[in-house]
Design a protein around this motif. Structure first.
Motif, mmCIF file in Angstrom:
data_model
loop_
_atom_site.group_PDB
_atom_site.id
_atom_site.type_symbol
_atom_site.label_atom_id
_atom_site.label_comp_id
_atom_site.label_asym_id
_atom_site.label_seq_id
_atom_site.Cartn_x
_atom_site.Cartn_y
_atom_site.Cartn_z
ATOM 1 N N ILE A 136 38.136 63.584 39.597
ATOM 2 C CA ILE A 136 37.834 63.273 40.876
ATOM 3 C C ILE A 136 37.069 64.290 41.138
ATOM 4 O O ILE A 136 37.303 65.368 41.309
ATOM 5 C CB ILE A 136 39.125 62.957 41.788
ATOM 6 C CG1 ILE A 136 40.016 61.658 41.091
ATOM 7 C CG2 ILE A 136 38.721 62.698 43.252
ATOM 8 C CD1 ILE A 136 41.316 61.677 41.748
ATOM 9 N N THR A 138 35.425 66.036 44.714
ATOM 10 C CA THR A 138 35.593 65.996 46.141
ATOM 11 C C THR A 138 34.948 67.224 46.595
ATOM 12 O O THR A 138 34.823 68.061 45.950
ATOM 13 C CB THR A 138 37.007 65.980 46.304
ATOM 14 O OG1 THR A 138 37.271 65.764 47.590
ATOM 15 C CG2 THR A 138 37.780 67.072 46.013
ATOM 16 N N ASN A 144 39.015 61.197 52.630
ATOM 17 C CA ASN A 144 38.703 60.223 51.403
ATOM 18 C C ASN A 144 39.499 60.719 50.149
ATOM 19 O O ASN A 144 39.873 59.800 49.293
ATOM 20 C CB ASN A 144 37.093 60.672 50.998
ATOM 21 C CG ASN A 144 36.072 60.207 51.997
ATOM 22 O OD1 ASN A 144 35.672 60.778 52.832
ATOM 23 N ND2 ASN A 144 35.893 58.666 51.950
ATOM 24 N N LEU A 145 39.665 61.751 49.723
ATOM 25 C CA LEU A 145 40.744 62.209 48.705
ATOM 26 C C LEU A 145 41.949 61.530 48.893
ATOM 27 O O LEU A 145 42.456 61.018 47.744
ATOM 28 C CB LEU A 145 40.746 63.584 48.557
ATOM 29 C CG LEU A 145 41.377 64.223 47.412
ATOM 30 C CD1 LEU A 145 40.981 63.620 45.962
ATOM 31 C CD2 LEU A 145 41.697 65.771 47.366
ATOM 32 N N VAL A 166 41.432 67.062 39.807
ATOM 33 C CA VAL A 166 40.848 66.892 41.152
ATOM 34 C C VAL A 166 39.624 68.160 41.089
ATOM 35 O O VAL A 166 40.216 69.377 41.158
ATOM 36 C CB VAL A 166 41.457 67.078 42.346
ATOM 37 C CG1 VAL A 166 40.761 67.005 43.406
ATOM 38 C CG2 VAL A 166 42.571 65.756 42.484
ATOM 39 N N ASP A 168 37.347 70.303 42.949
ATOM 40 C CA ASP A 168 37.348 70.451 44.295
ATOM 41 C C ASP A 168 36.018 71.408 44.470
ATOM 42 O O ASP A 168 36.335 72.703 44.337
ATOM 43 C CB ASP A 168 38.602 71.240 44.883
ATOM 44 C CG ASP A 168 38.582 70.994 46.320
ATOM 45 O OD1 ASP A 168 37.482 70.854 46.948
ATOM 46 O OD2 ASP A 168 39.561 71.290 47.116
ATOM 47 N N ASN A 179 43.536 69.474 50.896
ATOM 48 C CA ASN A 179 43.460 68.911 49.402
ATOM 49 C C ASN A 179 44.679 69.139 48.493
ATOM 50 O O ASN A 179 45.360 68.262 47.888
ATOM 51 C CB ASN A 179 42.218 69.086 48.870
ATOM 52 C CG ASN A 179 40.945 68.460 49.320
ATOM 53 O OD1 ASN A 179 41.198 67.560 50.126
ATOM 54 N ND2 ASN A 179 39.980 68.913 49.195
ATOM 55 N N HIS A 196 44.583 70.963 39.825
ATOM 56 C CA HIS A 196 43.589 71.037 40.955
ATOM 57 C C HIS A 196 42.772 72.362 40.623
ATOM 58 O O HIS A 196 43.082 73.561 40.598
ATOM 59 C CB HIS A 196 44.237 71.271 42.235
ATOM 60 C CG HIS A 196 43.399 71.498 43.502
ATOM 61 N ND1 HIS A 196 43.948 72.147 44.618
ATOM 62 C CD2 HIS A 196 42.078 71.097 43.821
ATOM 63 C CE1 HIS A 196 43.151 72.247 45.310
ATOM 64 N NE2 HIS A 196 42.054 71.558 45.176
ATOM 65 N N ASP A 256 35.358 61.062 45.233
ATOM 66 C CA ASP A 256 36.473 60.922 46.430
ATOM 67 C C ASP A 256 36.207 59.664 47.323
ATOM 68 O O ASP A 256 37.105 59.117 47.869
ATOM 69 C CB ASP A 256 36.917 62.158 47.072
ATOM 70 C CG ASP A 256 35.360 62.681 47.685
ATOM 71 O OD1 ASP A 256 34.580 61.981 48.013
ATOM 72 O OD2 ASP A 256 35.639 63.613 48.412
#
Length: 614
Positions: A136, A138, A144-145, A166, A168, A179, A196, A256
């Motif tokens: 993902i 973002t 949105n996430l 994720v 980020d 997040n 993450h 995201d």
């Protein structure tokens, strides 16, 4: 009827007696990929791909063979030839006679033979491993996430054991913190692993990979992060990171602001076609009605559908789908057959979009096919709202297996990363386009599966277009951009198929050559390239305007866009100089960094990258 057409004559004494009609569907035929070499005014030497010796036929038969460019029954070829050449019914017998002669000479290939040839290696590959990674992307959009993570939990609950990453790219510390809280809450409910990777972790990872792989850190950092002094957004950084974190594996990636709730177009169907270019239909969304009342919801699992196609060889697709899908080869042509030699594999899977199309400009709308734009060609000017509301439905109607790699990775994209793929530009726009072009160059027999579903794309800031978005930047270097120009340039490179390592070396040499071109030579080439691009855009707009016959409120907008496209850059020399300079700088850096990417990707293939995050 012209005198030239009236004199159409094969001068052959072959029996053209009509055949008895059959209740079975007629066999379909097409010409193989071939080269024609005229040897005098009346004869041509035909060299079908991979066959020897060549065959000599008369010039008119060669003309017929060139028009048998798609799979059709004999009657279909006859009608197509008559329409194309403007022949009258009195030539039907001669055309039929010519087609039968070409068939008897083995120059028209039956569909059954094509299917057999395309499926010859079916079943030889080991089954693809499970799709184990979902990335993902973002960036400073925590709401949105959170929405997407909820969509993942709802849609994929009880499904495949995916590792969620994720990536980020948030620049604000508050976004990273928010997040992390949302990701921790999601991880507590998810059955698989969740990771993450923020910017600090990404940069630490780049350093670690470079050290362990023996790669140059500065070059690897530039490939993934881009130039530190470049203010452009780092759209490509997360995609490049994903290619290393899942090196040697299949993955999917999305942004995201997408969700995993699939929709279809009302006239969607279950057909499957192998074809050169992908065909998407664009429908205009009524802003006053919910999407679910305008488009059917689908019950498929989007990730599972991508996994079903991603990594399949074309041979297995043909072997498994041809018995149930007689339309499979109906859109194939000789050029596509030529491109499919080797062992084609589906390297990418994509789907349609419902909502914001993800483009900053709206000029592309005016080059849509006229039948799609006709949906808003009403005299009532209130329909202008549908044009400017920035919500569209765009999807293929059926599954398309194509050699077209123009893609957008916003909603969901599957990537077969089991062979080394090249990184895209870390910063600026058109990163998706460059990624696809590089795959197509490195693996010329690669294919992309366009899946007939739309996933919602709803950015947090619900945007609408204004008439300012009809404007085109007159500056040459901004109107087209370095990456778009580079993509067009790479697409013109011509090299016989071979091992990807050889093609990679060739690409590197070509980029170095581009970087060292004389400035005047490069600018002259760019002027030709930009003129061709501008002409193609104007042609599409003018053809759509002529066919759509837009109403009074819409016609001036066509005029405005066309005038903008044809606009003159008053500082063209300076802007062309800047474009050429930026293009050469990027080409030189990318070529120099390729060895570091190769070393890093190969090292990552051999390690569980999750273990190296800390």
């Amino acid at each position: 009827m012209t005198e030239q057409n009236d004199s159409f004559d094969f001068s052959m004494s072959l029996d053209a007696t009509p055949q008895a009609k059959s209740t079975e569907p007629p066999e379909r035929y097409m010409a193989p990929p071939f080269r024609g070499h005229p040897i005098n005014a009346e004869a041509v030497l035909i060299q079908p791909q991979g066959q020897y010796p060549p065959q000599q036929i008369n010039a008119q038969l060669a003309q017929l063979l060139g028009l048998c460019n798609e799979l059709r029954g004999m009657d279909g070829h006859r009608r197509h030839i008559a329409k194309t050449l403007g022949l009258s019914s009195k030539h039907a017998s001669a055309v039929q006679e010519g087609l039968e002669h070409l068939k008897d000479r083995g120059l028209l290939i039956p569909e059954s033979t094509l299917l057999q040839g395309l499926s010859v290696t079916a079943g030889q590959d080991a089954p693809a491993p499970a799709l184990g990674h979902c990335f993902i992307r973002t960036c400073d959009r925590p709401d949105n996430l959170s929405q997407l993570l909820a969509s993942l939990q709802h849609t994929l609950s009880g499904g495949p054991d995916l590792t969620i990453w994720v990536l980020d790219d948030s620049k604000q510390a508050s976004s990273v913190s928010t997040n992390r809280t949302a990701i921790d809450a999601f991880a507590a409910q998810w059955t698989g692993n969740v990771h993450h990777v923020d910017i600090d972790r990404r940069r630490a990872l780049i350093k670690l990979i470079a050290e362990r792989a023996g790669a140059d850190h500065d070059w690897l950092h530039w490939l993934i992060e881009g130039d530190e002094h470049d203010p452009e957004p780092t759209y490509g950084a997360s995609l490049n990171t994903a290619l290393l974190l899942a090196a040697g594996q299949r993955l999917c990636i999305l942004d995201d602001d997408a969700t995993l709730s699939p929709f279809g177009l009302p006239d969607g169907h279950a057909s499957i076609h192998i074809q050169a270019d992908r065909h998407q239909k664009t429908a205009f969304v009524d802003p006053d009605q919910p999407e679910a009342s305008q488009f059917p919801t689908l019950t498929v699992n989007p990730v599972a559908l991508h996994a079903q196609w991603l990594g399949q060889s074309l041979a297995n697709v043909v072997a498994s789908q041809a018995p149930r899908h007689p339309e499979l080869l109906s859109r194939i042509d000789a050029q596509t057959l030529h491109e499919l030699s080797g062992d084609p594999v589906i390297r990418l899977t994509t789907n349609g979009t419902l909502g914001d199309p993800g483009t900053s400009a709206m000029t592309w709308l005016f080059g849509l096919p006229a039948d799609e734009l006709s949906a808003i060609c009403h005299q009532d000017a209130a329909w202008k709202n549908r044009l400017f509301n920035r919500r569209f439905a765009r999807s293929s109607l059926g599954t398309q297996i194509t050699t077209d790699f123009h893609l957008m990775t916003t909603t969901l994209t599957g990537i077969d990363n089991r062979v080394m793929l090249l990184p895209t530009a870390a910063k600026g726009r058109n990163e998706d386009l460059l990624f696809g072009v590089l795959i197509r160059f490195l693996y010329p027999d690669a294919m992309c599966a366009q899946l007939p579903m739309m996933l919602p794309h709803r950015p947090e800031d619900k945007r609408s277009w204004t008439e300012d978005n009809l404007s085109v930047d007159p500056s040459l270097h901004k109107r087209h951009g370095v990456i778009r120009v580079l993509c067009d340039w790479i697409s013109t490179l011509d090299m016989s198929k071979g091992h990807h390592a050889t093609r990679l070396a060739y690409l590197k040499a070509c980029l170095e050559h581009l970087a060292n071109l004389n400035s005047q030579t490069l600018k002259a080439q760019l002027l030709n390239q930009l003129a061709e691009l501008q002409a193609a855009q104007l042609k599409d707009i003018n053809e759509t305007a002529a066919e759509a016959n837009p109403p009074a409120w819409l016609k001036p907008l066509f005029t405005q866009v066309a005038e903008q496209m044809a606009g003159v850059d008053e500082h063209a020399e300076a802007h062309l100089e800047a474009l050429a300079g930026d293009l050469q700088t990027f080409a030189k850096r990318y070529a120099q960094a390729l060895d570091s990417w190769t070393q890093s990707w190969r090292w990552c293939c051999q390690h569980d990258m999750a273990e190296h995050l800390n």
